[in-house]
Write a protein that holds these residues in place. Structure first.
Motif, short mmCIF file in Angstrom:
data_model
loop_
_atom_site.label_atom_id
_atom_site.label_comp_id
_atom_site.label_asym_id
_atom_site.label_seq_id
_atom_site.Cartn_x
_atom_site.Cartn_y
_atom_site.Cartn_z
N GLU A 1 -10.08 -0.82 0.69
CA GLU A 1 -11.36 -0.14 0.89
C GLU A 1 -12.15 -0.91 1.92
O GLU A 1 -12.25 -2.13 1.86
CB GLU A 1 -12.14 -0.09 -0.43
N ASN B 1 -3.56 -2.01 -7.74
CA ASN B 1 -3.73 -0.70 -8.35
C ASN B 1 -3.18 -0.80 -9.77
O ASN B 1 -1.99 -0.61 -10.01
CB ASN B 1 -3.01 0.36 -7.53
N ILE C 1 0.84 -1.20 0.00
CA ILE C 1 0.00 0.00 0.00
C ILE C 1 0.88 1.25 0.00
O ILE C 1 0.60 2.21 -0.73
CB ILE C 1 -0.97 -0.02 1.20
N THR D 1 -4.44 -1.00 -3.12
CA THR D 1 -5.36 -0.12 -2.42
C THR D 1 -6.24 -0.96 -1.52
O THR D 1 -6.41 -2.16 -1.74
CB THR D 1 -6.25 0.69 -3.38
N CYS E 1 -9.01 -5.58 -0.64
CA CYS E 1 -7.72 -5.17 -1.21
C CYS E 1 -7.78 -5.35 -2.71
O CYS E 1 -8.34 -6.34 -3.21
CB CYS E 1 -6.59 -6.02 -0.63
#
Length: 106
Positions: free
Chosen positions: A65, A76, A57, A63, A73
């Protein structure tokens, strides 16, 4: 992309557990995977997973959320594509690209 950022991302991926974790997330697509799934799939302790996720991260490769009580997870993909592009941008810049070594004799 700056050299320092690429180096940090490659360093983060240089650990076998993080690389396996990242590949799991890349395979998952845009929907990502819950932390619990990742822990079970990798067979590692929650604290160990948290440590490895944190490193990914920090470099922007992953990323997270929160959805209610679940942490999702995701890889990206724009950052991944930037890193891949950085690695390939200057391919053969100082030489002519030709057939692979094994193909030259064929």
């Amino acid at each position: 992309m700056k050299l320092e950022q690429a180096a940090k991302q490659l360093e983060a991926l240089g650990n076998p557990t993080r690389l396996k974790l990242y590949r799991t997330l890349v395979r998952a697509g845009e929907t990502g995977r819950p932390v619990g799934y990742l822990q079970e799939a990798l067979g590692i302790a929650a604290s160990t997973l948290s440590h490895h996720l944190h490193r990914l991260i920090l470099t922007g490769l992953v990323t997270q959320e929160r959805q209610a009580t679940t942490l999702i997870c995701r890889a990206n993909y724009p950052v991944m594509n930037d890193l891949l592009g950085f690695l390939a941008d200057e391919c053969c810049a100082d030489a002519v690209c030709g057939p692979a070594v094994g193909e030259a004799a064929a």
